[in-house]
Design a protein around this motif. Structure first.
Motif, PDB file in Angstrom:
ATOM      1  N   LYS A 114       0.519  -1.108  -0.032  1.00 44.81           N
ATOM      2  CA  LYS A 114      -0.048  -0.133   0.109  1.00 44.81           C
ATOM      3  C   LYS A 114       0.230   1.093   0.036  1.00 44.81           C
ATOM      4  N   TYR A 115       1.789   1.373   0.379  1.00 40.93           N
ATOM      5  CA  TYR A 115       2.928   2.334   0.645  1.00 40.93           C
ATOM      6  C   TYR A 115       3.804   2.385  -0.532  1.00 40.93           C
ATOM      7  N   VAL A 116       4.183   1.384  -1.069  1.00 35.99           N
ATOM      8  CA  VAL A 116       4.808   1.523  -2.900  1.00 35.99           C
ATOM      9  C   VAL A 116       4.271   1.813  -3.780  1.00 35.99           C
ATOM     10  N   PRO A 117       5.344   3.486  -3.584  1.00 38.26           N
ATOM     11  CA  PRO A 117       5.008   4.306  -5.048  1.00 38.26           C
ATOM     12  C   PRO A 117       4.988   4.232  -7.008  1.00 38.26           C
ATOM     13  N   LYS A 118       3.750   4.313  -6.669  1.00 41.11           N
ATOM     14  CA  LYS A 118       3.758   4.104  -8.893  1.00 41.11           C
ATOM     15  C   LYS A 118       5.135   3.541  -9.559  1.00 41.11           C
ATOM     16  N   PHE A 119       6.628   4.496  -9.106  1.00 41.64           N
ATOM     17  CA  PHE A 119       7.444   4.248 -10.041  1.00 41.64           C
ATOM     18  C   PHE A 119       8.240   3.335  -9.659  1.00 41.64           C
ATOM     19  N   ALA A 120       7.760   2.899  -8.444  1.00 38.84           N
ATOM     20  CA  ALA A 120       8.730   1.959  -7.781  1.00 38.84           C
ATOM     21  C   ALA A 120       8.813   0.505  -8.274  1.00 38.84           C
ATOM     22  N   TYR A 121       7.535   0.001  -9.343  1.00 40.14           N
ATOM     23  CA  TYR A 121       7.275  -0.747 -10.169  1.00 40.14           C
ATOM     24  C   TYR A 121       7.727  -0.664 -11.412  1.00 40.14           C
ATOM     25  N   ALA A 122       8.050   0.871 -11.908  1.00 43.44           N
ATOM     26  CA  ALA A 122       8.159   0.895 -13.539  1.00 43.44           C
ATOM     27  C   ALA A 122       9.802   1.520 -13.296  1.00 43.44           C
ATOM     28  N   GLU A 123      10.450   1.295 -12.305  1.00 42.98           N
ATOM     29  CA  GLU A 123      11.964   1.223 -12.019  1.00 42.98           C
ATOM     30  C   GLU A 123      12.291   0.030 -12.350  1.00 42.98           C
ATOM     31  N   THR A 124      13.733   0.492 -12.098  1.00 39.62           N
ATOM     32  CA  THR A 124      14.488  -1.436 -11.978  1.00 39.62           C
ATOM     33  C   THR A 124      14.967  -1.867 -10.470  1.00 39.62           C
ATOM     34  N   ALA A 125      15.718  -2.564  -9.892  1.00 36.59           N
ATOM     35  CA  ALA A 125      16.472  -1.839  -8.685  1.00 36.59           C
ATOM     36  C   ALA A 125      17.306  -1.129  -8.711  1.00 36.59           C
ATOM     37  N   GLN A 126      18.276  -0.763  -9.741  1.00 38.61           N
ATOM     38  CA  GLN A 126      19.566  -0.140  -9.945  1.00 38.61           C
ATOM     39  C   GLN A 126      18.710   1.103  -9.886  1.00 38.61           C
ATOM     40  N   GLN A 127      17.949   1.842 -10.355  1.00 39.97           N
ATOM     41  CA  GLN A 127      17.457   2.746 -10.075  1.00 39.97           C
ATOM     42  C   GLN A 127      16.537   3.397  -8.725  1.00 39.97           C
ATOM     43  N   LEU A 128      16.495   2.425  -8.550  1.00 40.04           N
ATOM     44  CA  LEU A 128      15.551   2.789  -7.432  1.00 40.04           C
ATOM     45  C   LEU A 128      16.965   3.092  -5.954  1.00 40.04           C
ATOM     46  N   ALA A 129      17.803   2.293  -6.103  1.00 43.81           N
ATOM     47  CA  ALA A 129      18.791   2.157  -5.276  1.00 43.81           C
ATOM     48  C   ALA A 129      19.343   3.790  -5.805  1.00 43.81           C
ATOM     49  N   ALA A 130      19.956   4.276  -7.498  1.00 46.58           N
ATOM     50  CA  ALA A 130      19.930   5.048  -7.272  1.00 46.58           C
ATOM     51  C   ALA A 130      19.769   6.818  -6.467  1.00 46.58           C
ATOM     52  N   ARG A 131      18.399   6.511  -5.999  1.00 49.52           N
ATOM     53  CA  ARG A 131      17.262   7.364  -5.806  1.00 49.52           C
ATOM     54  C   ARG A 131      18.018   7.221  -4.068  1.00 49.52           C
ATOM     55  N   TRP A 132      18.066   5.816  -3.784  1.00 42.59           N
ATOM     56  CA  TRP A 132      18.854   5.801  -2.275  1.00 42.59           C
ATOM     57  C   TRP A 132      19.798   6.090  -2.402  1.00 42.59           C
ATOM     58  N   VAL A 133      20.921   6.047  -3.145  1.00 46.81           N
ATOM     59  CA  VAL A 133      22.284   6.285  -2.788  1.00 46.81           C
ATOM     60  C   VAL A 133      22.053   8.255  -3.015  1.00 46.81           C
ATOM     61  N   LYS A 134      20.818   9.080  -4.312  1.00 45.71           N
ATOM     62  CA  LYS A 134      21.378  10.577  -3.577  1.00 45.71           C
ATOM     63  C   LYS A 134      20.665  11.209  -2.582  1.00 45.71           C
ATOM     64  N   GLU A 135      19.752  10.494  -2.221  1.00 48.73           N
ATOM     65  CA  GLU A 135      19.458  10.859  -0.974  1.00 48.73           C
ATOM     66  C   GLU A 135      21.098  10.834   0.369  1.00 48.73           C
ATOM     67  N   PHE A 136      21.468   9.761   0.410  1.00 46.58           N
ATOM     68  CA  PHE A 136      22.710   9.717   0.722  1.00 46.58           C
ATOM     69  C   PHE A 136      23.278  10.905   0.905  1.00 46.58           C
ATOM     70  N   GLU A 137      23.755  10.934  -0.933  1.00 45.39           N
ATOM     71  CA  GLU A 137      25.533  11.748  -1.017  1.00 45.39           C
ATOM     72  C   GLU A 137      24.681  12.853  -1.092  1.00 45.39           C
ATOM     73  N   ASP A 138      23.456  13.108  -1.192  1.00 49.60           N
ATOM     74  CA  ASP A 138      23.232  15.162  -1.762  1.00 49.60           C
ATOM     75  C   ASP A 138      22.587  15.242  -0.377  1.00 49.60           C
TER      76      ASP A 138
END
Ligand SMILES: [Zn+2]
Length: 324
Positions: A114-138
Motif C-alpha cells: 500500500k505504501y509503494v509508490p507507482k514509480f517503484a514498479y516501473a523502475e529497476t532495482a538499480q534505478q531505485l538504489a540510485a534514488r536512495w544513494v542520492k538521498e545519502f550523498e546529497d
C-alpha cells in the motif's frame, strides 16, 4: 572518484544523524526502532498538506524530552518515505529536545504494498538504489537531511516480485553507502529469504536487521538468523509484551547470541488524519521498566550495555564492505 570531489559526503566510520555525522561513541543509549509520525493513507494519496508539522512537533516534543531524561541519547525514526517520513520535522525535534535522531532512506513493501509508490514498479532495482544513494550523498530534498539507515519492508512468506526488487535495491544502496539495511519483515520465512537474497547480491548478513522478529513464533529461526550473522530485532516492547520479550532475550542469551540482538518499542506514532494525532505512546518504558526487569532475570549490566549501546552503535556505524 576521490573524496576530494565530494567533500560533503560523510566518511566511513561515522554515524549519520539528522543534524549531521557524529562519532559512533556519541550515539550512547539508543532506541533503534521508533516512530514520531505515520500516515497510513497510502502512497497514492500521501501529501505533506495532510498534516500540520507544528501540531506534530508540539505533540512529540514532550515525549522526546521525557525519554532523554530517562537516559536515552539517540532515537532512530523508522518511518519510511510515503508513510510519513518528514526529515525537516525530525531535525527541528532533535534541535529542540537535544535527543539525537536518525532518519532513513528506502521504501516500505509490507502491508501488501500500500505504501509503494507507482514509480517503484516501473523502475529497476538499480534505478531505485540510485534514488536512495542520492538521498545519502546529497541529502533528502528539500533540506538536505541525510539518512543514517536503509529502511525497507517486506510481506510474509517468500519474497514477492516488488519486495525482491526492494531488497536488491537495498543491497546496492548498502554497497554504495555502507548504511545498514533494516527491514520490516512479515515472518521468519521472509527473514531467511532476505538473508539469502542479500548474500546473492554480495551483502553479508551483518548488514541486515530482521525488524519485528518477535512476531515469528518459531524461535529457532531467531537463533539461525543470528548464527548467520544477521541482527535480530525484538521491538514492540510494552507493559503488555514485557514478559514475552524477556523470554525472547533470555533464549538468545542461552544460545550465546546477545551480541546480535536489538531491542526497541516501535512506540510513538502521531497518526496523521486522527484528531490531535490520536494516542501517542511514550518512549520511556524500555528504560524505566524493561531494562530493570531484564536485570532481575539475570541479564548483567554489560549485557544490557551490549543491547542498548554497543549493538545499535555497530548497526549505525557506516562501514563500506567494498573498498573503492
Ligand atoms: Zn515500526
Amino acid at each position: 572518484m576521490s573524496n576530494l570531489t565530494l567533500p560533503s559526503v560523510p566518511q566511513d566510520g561515522r554515524a549519520i544523524t539528522v543534524l549531521g555525522p557524529i562519532a559512533p561513541k556519541q550515539l550512547g543509549r539508543t532506541l533503534i526502532h521508533e516512530h514520531i509520525m505515520v500516515d497510513f493513507i497510502g502512497a497514492d494519496a500521501m501529501r505533506p498538506a495532510r498534516y500540520d508539522p507544528e501540531d506534530v512537533f508540539l505533540k512529540a516534543l514532550p515525549h522526546l524530552r521525557q525519554v532523554k531524561s530517562a537516559g536515552c541519547n539517540t532515537l532512530v525514526d523508522c518511518t519510511p518515505a510515503y508513510i510519513g517520513r518528514d526529515p525537516g520535522l525530525l531535525r527541528r525535534l532533535s534541535q529542540a529536545s537535544g535527543l539525537q535522531i536518525v532518519t532513513n532512506t528506502g521504501l516500505y513493501g509490507a502491508a501488501h504494498d500500500k505504501y509503494v509508490p507507482k514509480f517503484a514498479y516501473a523502475e529497476t532495482a538499480q534505478q531505485l538504489a540510485a534514488r536512495w544513494v542520492k538521498e545519502f550523498e546529497d541529502g533528502i530534498e528539500p533540506l538536505g537531511v541525510r539518512p543514517g539507515i536503509i529502511k525497507i519492508g517486506v510481506d510474509s512468506g517468500p519474497l514477492s516480485e516488488i519486495d525482491a526488487k526492494l531488497v536488491k535495491a537495498a543491497a546496492i544502496t548498502h554497497q554504495r553507502t555502507g548504511l545498514t539495511i533494516a527491514s520490516h519483515t512479515g515472518d521468519g520465512v521472509a527473514a531467511m529469504a532476505q538473508i539469502s537474497s542479500l548474500k546473492s547480491h554480495g551483502v553479508a548478513p551483518e548488514g541486515f536487521v530482521w525488524v519485528h522478529a518477535q512476531n515469528e513464533t518459531d524461535t529457532r529461526l531467531h537463533l539461525r538468523a543470528a548464527d548467520a550473522g544477521a541482527w535480530v530485532e525484538f521491538d514492540g516492547i510494552s507493559s503488555a509484551t514485557a514478559e514475552k520479550h524477556v523470554e525472547l532475550v533470555l533464549r538468545m542469551k542461552q544460545g550465546g547470541y546477545l551480541s546480535r540482538v536489538l531491542l526497541s518499542q516501535d512506540s510513538g506514532w502521531y497518526h496523521v488524519g486522527e484528531p490531535g494525532g490520536g494516542d501517542f505512546h511514550p518512549y520511556n518504558f524500555l528504560f524505566t521498566e524493561f531494562l530493570p526487569l531484564l536485570g532481575r532475570q539475570g541479564v548483567s549490566e554489560a549485557e544490557t550495555a551490549a543491547l542498548i549501546v554497543h549493538n545499535p552503535r555497530t548497526v549505525l556505524t557506516r562501514l563500506k564492505q567494498r573498498p573503492d
